[in-house]
Design a protein around this motif. Structure first.
Motif, PDB file in Angstrom:
ATOM      1  N   ARG A 187       0.638  -1.308   0.350  1.00 46.39           N
ATOM      2  CA  ARG A 187       0.109  -0.117   0.126  1.00 46.39           C
ATOM      3  C   ARG A 187       0.799   1.235   0.088  1.00 46.39           C
ATOM      4  NH1 ARG A 187      -3.187  -2.449   4.337  1.00 46.39           N
ATOM      5  NH2 ARG A 187      -1.985  -1.317   5.824  1.00 46.39           N
ATOM      6  N   GLY A 188       2.334   1.231  -0.177  1.00 49.12           N
ATOM      7  CA  GLY A 188       3.476   2.070   0.190  1.00 49.12           C
ATOM      8  C   GLY A 188       3.109   2.732  -1.246  1.00 49.12           C
ATOM      9  N   ARG A 189       3.686   4.545  -1.239  1.00 51.44           N
ATOM     10  CA  ARG A 189       3.064   5.485  -2.478  1.00 51.44           C
ATOM     11  C   ARG A 189       3.503   5.301  -4.114  1.00 51.44           C
ATOM     12  NH1 ARG A 189       6.811  10.998  -0.739  1.00 51.44           N
ATOM     13  NH2 ARG A 189       6.237  10.499   0.899  1.00 51.44           N
ATOM     14  N   GLN A 192       2.137   0.868  -6.078  1.00 52.99           N
ATOM     15  CA  GLN A 192       1.241   0.636  -7.640  1.00 52.99           C
ATOM     16  C   GLN A 192       2.315   0.658  -8.358  1.00 52.99           C
ATOM     17  OE1 GLN A 192      -1.386   3.409  -8.470  1.00 52.99           O
ATOM     18  NE2 GLN A 192      -2.421   1.763  -9.881  1.00 52.99           N
ATOM     19  N   LYS A 193       3.589   1.230  -8.968  1.00 48.32           N
ATOM     20  CA  LYS A 193       4.210   1.062  -9.893  1.00 48.32           C
ATOM     21  C   LYS A 193       5.784   0.206  -9.666  1.00 48.32           C
ATOM     22  CE  LYS A 193       7.627   4.219  -9.542  1.00 48.32           C
ATOM     23  NZ  LYS A 193       8.517   5.718  -9.966  1.00 48.32           N
ATOM     24  N   SER A 196       4.004  -5.553  -9.218  1.00 52.83           N
ATOM     25  CA  SER A 196       3.707  -6.379 -11.220  1.00 52.83           C
ATOM     26  C   SER A 196       1.740  -6.274  -9.782  1.00 52.83           C
ATOM     27  CB  SER A 196       3.895  -7.768 -11.034  1.00 52.83           C
ATOM     28  OG  SER A 196       5.338  -7.671 -11.725  1.00 52.83           O
ATOM     29  N   ASP A 197       1.528  -6.515  -9.574  1.00 55.34           N
ATOM     30  CA  ASP A 197       0.311  -6.688  -8.624  1.00 55.34           C
ATOM     31  C   ASP A 197       0.091  -6.504  -7.500  1.00 55.34           C
ATOM     32  OD1 ASP A 197      -2.881  -6.746  -8.656  1.00 55.34           O
ATOM     33  OD2 ASP A 197      -2.617  -9.392  -9.309  1.00 55.34           O
ATOM     34  N   ALA A 198      -0.825  -6.076  -6.256  1.00 52.25           N
ATOM     35  CA  ALA A 198      -0.107  -5.265  -5.335  1.00 52.25           C
ATOM     36  C   ALA A 198      -1.344  -6.655  -4.777  1.00 52.25           C
ATOM     37  CB  ALA A 198      -1.580  -4.296  -5.133  1.00 52.25           C
ATOM     38  N   ILE A 199      -0.719  -8.049  -4.634  1.00 53.27           N
ATOM     39  CA  ILE A 199      -1.299  -8.683  -3.573  1.00 53.27           C
ATOM     40  C   ILE A 199       0.125  -9.102  -3.128  1.00 53.27           C
ATOM     41  CG2 ILE A 199      -3.083  -9.494  -5.541  1.00 53.27           C
ATOM     42  CD1 ILE A 199      -0.930 -11.475  -6.089  1.00 53.27           C
TER      43      ILE A 199
END
Length: 795
Positions: A187-189, A192-193, A196-199
């Motif tokens: 969840r850091g700033r 997302q960049k 590859s995926d927030a999982i």
């Protein structure tokens, strides 16, 4: 009792020929477990009389249970024998294997309780099933140990041990901490960049996050895997390495504790191994027995009587592999008055089915199966069943049809004896008719002389005379309907088959001249035989029709007789009750009149004293005496009120009671001084006046068991069944039935409406409450049908 090692079974060839294996395939569908199915696949007809009787009895008992309860609790049975044997050599069972053992123990306990309750609550006598469940040991502690440790999905539960619960609690806390740390990273700033995926995912049993290749340096940690394209790396961040290590250690502890639990449970299974093996054997046997019973129920089969005398008596026998809507039921008798049946006639269909039905039902009976035939059917226990049916031509040996049949027959003749059932299909076919018929007669003579039971089919007309020349042999044929040009498949024992060629040709339009010319080539002897057979068939059909008519009349007469008996019983019971009530009521009326008369007499006496009226005391006493003698006393034998005897002047047409006979009669004419000719029923007799009493009241009409509608007599039953009728139709039937019952002068009738929702009962009750002729209505008692029946009494 299980089969002994010395039990002899039928040869495999006959099982294939008569399609017994197809019966087993159908039977297998009724097994509740693989254990029962495996037992069914091994089933063979037994040749031991005692064993066949036992096999039939166990099927009878299971069928009785199904009729009473509709089911048997046999779910959850597994073949746990391999698991048990592995524990006996120190092996460890996995959770799924332990679940199967726990479920099997539970199934055994349920079945044991089910049978014991049947015996205790219903007084059911099922000794074989009782003996089976007596062998089942109660292993509730082991069942509970397994259920408390392993769930139905085969997972070891936290409740298996306090240590396991503690380890898993720590493990879950650790997992939560790891997830919290990783979730803060994804969840850091810049997550997302760089991701590859927030999982959060797992690699090599460690929690990781998917990081893009170019941002690897931003996430310090251990790379555990990469995607197929190499663009994504699965990294375990340094912040969770220690936590993952700790989690890994806890996983090792958990696995060790689970292994300890499974070993402990496996050890307990090993301790109960002997009881468990007996349990499996008992449940296998019970599953097998109830599968037989369910199969028999589905076929609407019955239990045959078993004998040692080679006697077959089948009533309404049906071939079990023919669809019920197509099969024709036949009566088949063999081994009592005759030991050989020769079924003659052309190939119109049905002859071979008779052979197969007899043979297959025999095999089924000797395997302990119920058979598709009516109650009272009987089967013998044969040591061998032989059959030569169908074309078994051997291509490898280049044998003709006749040769292949003869090879089979030669083999049969080597083994046949007085304990054999032999089935020959188209005996002697496939060769010269004259030689073939001669061979058929010779073969039949040989088998007959050995005492075997034989059914043979043939199209040779020469064999029609075979049965007439030998005791113990009878002709038979399969009926053919010339009108429809189709066989009816009905077996006619005692009637030889006749050729239908001329009749069929005529029906199909062949000219009469050609048929007449063809008949001229038939010798006179053959014509006489055909005419005799035709006459026999005609006589048989007439006899069957007469029998059916007589049977219908007998049934009606029996029903009328039963209803009349019931009616008369109720009539006399009600008659006695009415006499007693009438006597009591009459006495009350006369007593009231006496009191009033006493008042009058007292008043007259007072008037005489006061006014000097000329009423003498003896006249008052005489009046009181006449009043006393007027009190009626009913004669229970005749039903007539007794009063002081008064002289009555008799005349022709008067009704009198002949006291010497207790019989009513009508005076016809006076034949002498104080003597009359009297009509009593159908009798005329001379009776003295002193032996008769005048009847003042009109005689009541006799009960009429027959009502008349549209000029035709018909029977009115004492019960009306309206179950399943629509509400309006049912009330119309009740209204008509009450009228008919009143016409028949019934004192009481019953209306069967069933329990259901109660709507039909309420409608009937409401209608009867307002009927002018109904005296009383009530619900039936326990022996009369309870609340499903309304009893109606008429005035």
């Amino acid at each position: 009792m299980e089969r002994g090692l010395k039990t002899k079974f039928m040869n495999e060839k006959i099982l294939h020929t008569l399609e017994f294996n197809k019966i087993l395939t159908q039977l297998e569908e009724y097994a509740a477990s693989e254990l029962g199915a495996e037992r069914i696949r091994k089933l063979k007809p037994s040749t031991s009389f005692d064993e066949v009787v036992l096999l039939q009895k166990e099927t009878d008992e299971a069928a009785h249970v199904l009729r009473l309860k509709g089911h048997a609790p046999l779910s959850g049975i597994f073949n746990i024998n391999p698991h048990i044997k592995r524990t006996q050599i120190g092996g460890m069972l996995n959770p799924s294997e332990l679940v199967q053992i726990g479920n099997t123990i539970h199934a055994g306990r349920s079945m044991k309780r089910f049978i014991e309750e049947l015996i205790e609550d219903n007084g059911l006598e099922i000794p074989i099933l009782s003996e089976k469940v007596d062998q089942i040991a109660v292993m509730t502690p082991l069942e509970h140990d397994i259920k408390n440790a392993v769930d139905e999905g085969g997972e070891v539960m936290d409740s298996a041990s306090p240590e396991l619960r503690s380890i898993r609690q720590q493990k879950r806390r650790n997992e939560n901490r790891i997830r919290e740390k990783l979730e803060s990273l994804i969840r850091g700033r810049n997550a997302q960049k760089m991701l590859s995926d927030a999982i959060i995912t797992i690699r090599n049993e460690r929690y990781v996050i998917p990081v893009k290749q170019e941002y690897r340096s931003h996430y310090q940690g251990i790379v555990h895997d990469q995607s197929s394209s190499g663009q994504t790396l699965f990294i375990e961040p340094q912040a969770v390495v220690d936590l993952n290590n700790s989690l890994r250690e806890m996983q090792v502890k958990e696995n060790r504790e689970i292994e300890r639990i499974l070993l402990e449970l496996s050890s307990k299974v090993a301790e109960a191994a002997d009881d468990l093996l007996i349990l499996v054997e008992a449940l296998e046997s019970l599953d097998f027995i109830f599968a037989k019973a369910r199969f028999g129920k589905a076929m609407k089969a019955t239990s045959p009587d078993i004998n040692k005398e080679g006697r077959i008596q089948l009533f309404k026998a049906r071939h079990p592999l023919i669809p019920p809507e197509e099969v024709v039921a036949n009566d088949i008798s063999l081994g009592t008055d005759f030991s050989t049946i020769v079924i003659t006639g052309p190939n119109t269909g049905g002859k071979t089915i008779t052979l197969k039905t007899t043979g297959l039902l025999t095999l089924m009976g000797q395997a302990g199966l119920h058979i598709p035939a009516s109650e009272g059917s009987e089967l013998a226990v044969f040591q061998e069943v032989f059959a030569d049916i169908g074309d078994e031509q051997s291509i490898e040996q280049s044998l003709s049809t006749f040769s292949s049949h003869m090879v089979n027959i030669v083999d049969i003749l080597k083994h046949v004896d007085h304990e054999s059932l032999v089935l020959f299909d188209e005996l002697g076919a496939g060769t010269d008719p004259q030689e073939g018929s001669a061979l058929a007669i010779s073969i039949l003579d040989d088998v007959y002389s050995r005492g075997a039971r034989v059914i043979a089919t043939t199209h040779y007309p020469e064999l029609k005379a075979y049965a007439y020349n030998r005791d113990g042999v009878i002709n038979a044929s399969v009926e053919f309907d010339v009108e429809t040009l189709k066989p009816t498949y009905r077996l006619l024992i005692g009637v030889p088959g006749r050729s239908n060629a001329f009749e069929i040709s005529k029906r199909l339009g062949l000219s009469e001249e050609i048929i007449t010319h063809a008949k001229s080539f038939i010798d006179s002897e053959s014509n006489e035989v055909e005419n005799m057979i035709a006459s026999l068939e005609k006589s048989r059909k007439e006899a069957e029709k007469d029998y059916e008519d007589a049977h219908i009349y007998l049934k009606k007469a029996e029903m009328l007789h039963q209803d009349l008996q019931k009616q008369m019983s109720e009539f006399y019971e009600r008659k006695k009750e009415m006499y007693e009530k009438a006597e009591q009521k009459a006495a009350e009326v006369v007593e009231k009149a006496r009191i009033e008369a006493e008042d009058v007499i007292n008043s007259l006496r007072k008037m005489r004293l006061e006014s000097g009226a000329q009423v003498k005391e003896h006249e008052l006493i005489e009046a009181r005496r006449r009043l006393d003698t007027a009190v009626p006393r009913l004669d229970k034998a005749t039903g007539q009120a007794k009063t002081s005897k008064q002289k009555q002047k008799l005349k022709p047409g008067d009704e009198v009671m002949i006291t010497t006979f207790g019989q009513k009669g009508t005076l016809l004419e006076k034949t002498g001084n104080n003597e009359w000719q009297v009509q009593a029923g159908v009798l005329k007799m001379k009776v003295a006046e002193k032996d008769m009493e005048f009847i003042k009241s009109e005689p009541k009409p006799e009960p009429k068991p027959l009502a008349t509608v549209k000029g035709r007599d018909y029977h009115v039953g004492l019960e009306l069944d309206i179950r399943g009728e629509r509400y309006e139709d049912a009330l119309r039937e009740v209204e008509k039935y009450i009228d008919d019952a009143l016409l028949a002068n019934y004192p009481r009738v019953s209306i069967i409406h069933g329990k259901g929702t109660g709507a039909l009962r309420s409608g009937v009750t409401e209608y009867l409450k307002h009927h002018r002729a109904v005296k009383r209505i009530r619900l039936g008692e326990a022996g009369e049908g309870g609340s499903g029946v309304t009893v109606v009494e008429f005035k």
